[in-house]
Design a protein around this motif. Sequence first.
Motif, mmCIF file in Angstrom:
data_model
loop_
_atom_site.group_PDB
_atom_site.id
_atom_site.type_symbol
_atom_site.label_atom_id
_atom_site.label_comp_id
_atom_site.label_asym_id
_atom_site.label_seq_id
_atom_site.Cartn_x
_atom_site.Cartn_y
_atom_site.Cartn_z
ATOM 1 N N TYR A 192 -86.338 38.313 -1.278
ATOM 2 C CA TYR A 192 -86.301 37.029 -0.575
ATOM 3 C C TYR A 192 -86.774 35.902 -1.498
ATOM 4 N N PHE A 193 -87.879 36.124 -2.183
ATOM 5 C CA PHE A 193 -88.405 35.102 -3.083
ATOM 6 C C PHE A 193 -87.515 34.939 -4.318
ATOM 7 N N MET A 194 -86.858 36.021 -4.733
ATOM 8 C CA MET A 194 -85.906 35.915 -5.841
ATOM 9 C C MET A 194 -84.727 35.034 -5.439
ATOM 10 N N PHE A 195 -84.228 35.206 -4.221
ATOM 11 C CA PHE A 195 -83.126 34.388 -3.719
ATOM 12 C C PHE A 195 -83.535 32.918 -3.711
ATOM 13 N N ALA A 196 -84.745 32.660 -3.268
ATOM 14 C CA ALA A 196 -85.228 31.279 -3.203
ATOM 15 C C ALA A 196 -85.268 30.660 -4.596
ATOM 16 N N ASP A 197 -85.671 31.445 -5.588
ATOM 17 C CA ASP A 197 -85.681 30.968 -6.971
ATOM 18 C C ASP A 197 -84.279 30.603 -7.431
ATOM 19 N N MET A 198 -83.335 31.515 -7.177
ATOM 20 C CA MET A 198 -81.959 31.298 -7.630
ATOM 21 C C MET A 198 -81.344 30.052 -6.977
ATOM 22 N N LYS A 199 -81.715 29.813 -5.722
ATOM 23 C CA LYS A 199 -81.174 28.664 -4.990
ATOM 24 C C LYS A 199 -81.954 27.379 -5.255
ATOM 25 N N GLY A 200 -83.124 27.508 -5.875
ATOM 26 C CA GLY A 200 -83.950 26.328 -6.131
ATOM 27 C C GLY A 200 -84.573 25.764 -4.867
ATOM 28 N N CYS A 201 -84.903 26.628 -3.914
ATOM 29 C CA CYS A 201 -85.474 26.180 -2.642
ATOM 30 C C CYS A 201 -86.889 25.636 -2.840
ATOM 31 N N SER A 202 -87.235 24.593 -2.073
ATOM 32 C CA SER A 202 -88.508 23.895 -2.293
ATOM 33 C C SER A 202 -89.441 23.933 -1.090
ATOM 34 N N ASP A 203 -89.189 24.827 -0.144
ATOM 35 C CA ASP A 203 -90.104 24.952 0.994
ATOM 36 C C ASP A 203 -91.513 25.254 0.471
ATOM 37 N N PRO A 204 -92.561 24.740 1.137
ATOM 38 C CA PRO A 204 -93.938 24.972 0.670
ATOM 39 C C PRO A 204 -94.287 26.427 0.405
ATOM 40 N N VAL A 205 -93.693 27.368 1.157
ATOM 41 C CA VAL A 205 -94.024 28.778 0.943
ATOM 42 C C VAL A 205 -93.619 29.222 -0.455
ATOM 43 N N PHE A 206 -92.604 28.581 -1.031
ATOM 44 C CA PHE A 206 -92.128 28.992 -2.347
ATOM 45 C C PHE A 206 -92.950 28.393 -3.487
ATOM 46 N N LEU A 207 -93.868 27.485 -3.158
ATOM 47 C CA LEU A 207 -94.790 26.987 -4.167
ATOM 48 C C LEU A 207 -95.743 28.094 -4.613
ATOM 49 N N ARG A 208 -95.863 29.119 -3.768
ATOM 50 C CA ARG A 208 -96.716 30.267 -4.093
ATOM 51 C C ARG A 208 -95.879 31.501 -4.454
ATOM 52 N N ALA A 209 -94.655 31.247 -4.873
ATOM 53 C CA ALA A 209 -93.740 32.357 -5.161
ATOM 54 C C ALA A 209 -94.321 33.318 -6.201
ATOM 55 N N GLN A 210 -94.885 32.786 -7.278
ATOM 56 C CA GLN A 210 -95.414 33.662 -8.324
ATOM 57 C C GLN A 210 -96.603 34.472 -7.827
ATOM 58 N N TYR A 211 -97.397 33.869 -6.959
ATOM 59 C CA TYR A 211 -98.528 34.577 -6.348
ATOM 60 C C TYR A 211 -98.033 35.810 -5.591
ATOM 61 N N TYR A 212 -96.987 35.630 -4.790
ATOM 62 C CA TYR A 212 -96.443 36.756 -4.023
ATOM 63 C C TYR A 212 -95.770 37.772 -4.938
ATOM 64 N N LYS A 213 -95.046 37.298 -5.937
ATOM 65 C CA LYS A 213 -94.391 38.218 -6.874
ATOM 66 C C LYS A 213 -95.416 39.090 -7.588
ATOM 67 N N ASN A 214 -96.535 38.487 -7.973
ATOM 68 C CA ASN A 214 -97.583 39.250 -8.651
ATOM 69 C C ASN A 214 -98.116 40.377 -7.764
ATOM 70 N N ILE A 215 -98.320 40.066 -6.491
ATOM 71 C CA ILE A 215 -98.834 41.071 -5.550
ATOM 72 C C ILE A 215 -97.770 42.122 -5.250
ATOM 73 N N PHE A 216 -96.564 41.664 -4.955
ATOM 74 C CA PHE A 216 -95.486 42.595 -4.604
ATOM 75 C C PHE A 216 -95.225 43.577 -5.745
ATOM 76 N N CYS A 217 -95.085 43.049 -6.973
ATOM 77 C CA CYS A 217 -94.712 43.941 -8.084
ATOM 78 C C CYS A 217 -95.878 44.826 -8.523
ATOM 79 N N ALA A 218 -97.104 44.358 -8.367
ATOM 80 C CA ALA A 218 -98.245 45.241 -8.629
ATOM 81 C C ALA A 218 -98.237 46.402 -7.644
ATOM 82 N N SER A 219 -97.881 46.116 -6.403
ATOM 83 C CA SER A 219 -97.822 47.154 -5.368
ATOM 84 C C SER A 219 -96.613 48.068 -5.583
ATOM 85 N N MET A 220 -95.497 47.494 -6.049
ATOM 86 C CA MET A 220 -94.297 48.295 -6.328
ATOM 87 C C MET A 220 -94.515 49.182 -7.547
ATOM 88 N N MET A 221 -95.312 48.718 -8.491
ATOM 89 C CA MET A 221 -95.684 49.574 -9.625
ATOM 90 C C MET A 221 -96.510 50.758 -9.136
#
Length: 329
Positions: A192-221
């Motif tokens: 979902y956050f990857m899609f938002a990146d590709m589309k260039g979406c600017s909703d406030p939730v995506f301002l923390r996109a890297q924060y969520y990616k860090n948590i998600f991928c640490a958990s996926m690892m």
Amino acid sequence: MSCTLLLLLLALSKSSLLKSEPDVKSPVIFALEKATLFMESQYQDINLDAVLGFHILQGYLKGILEKSSSAHESLAQHAQIESLLRKLSSLIERATHFLAQNDPKYFKEFEPILGPHFWVFPQSWNQTDSLLSYTAFGSTKCLTEEMSDSCLTYLLGTWKESGKSCIVTSTCRNIMTKPGCSDYSLSHQLFYFMFADMKGCSDPVFLRAQYYKNIFCASMMKINLAIESNGFKFSSRDLFMENIIFCGMSGFSDFYKLRWLKAILTWQKPKEGCFGKPGKDFKQTSAGTDQKHLLRRIKRREMLFADGCSAHNTAVAVGALGGFLYYYC
């Protein structure tokens, strides 16, 4: 020797080692050539998810050719990649034509992700931080497939005719940021956050996109390491490779472990070139259980062929292998 010079020499040494290692790239190229032969035999019947996997591979191959040079890439490998890209591009075009006919509604909803410039690949790399992973996982069903598809179409703008893109509903915001999710729910949150990146979406939730990616991928690892420690059970391989695709595309290089690459290469069916149900040497009781488990997990439009080939398995495999090739080239 100055610290700066030492760091520079170490970086150059690592770069040279990665780019000159023939045992990394050659087997991957060979495996991708065989997988493309499978697509050539089935392109009229494979689903959108499978076409997407090959489409991501196409993007990786283009990226490799753009950044490669004769100093780092053998002419033979360069020619192989060029040939593979030409063949793949033609097959994707034909497969996309049949997708539009076979499943027009689903195709229309997700047509933008098959566009030539939708996917962006990493130009710099990071590594996961194990301290950010969930200490415990909750439900594996934080969100349904229908919920995920709906939230993605709101981002794409395909939720209705001429719909506005980058819409974030309160329901989507809640389920896509819900902590503790596991398995495919977790990977779809990252998607979902990857899609938002590709589309260039600017909703406030995506301002923390890297924060969520860090948590998600640490958990996926953490999940992938558990899958590895459990012997790469067949039922877990699809998720394992999907995690590599999404977190690799998000710039986390530690998903490209050479021992994981070697394992994935052994899962390819040598004759068909696809990935799917293991052959006769796989224990029957385990295979039966794993197959049922897999069918509960994969996309509802998944197609399993008579020879044991799985469209979704093959899609995530080629996407993951493309990422490995991109990283090591």
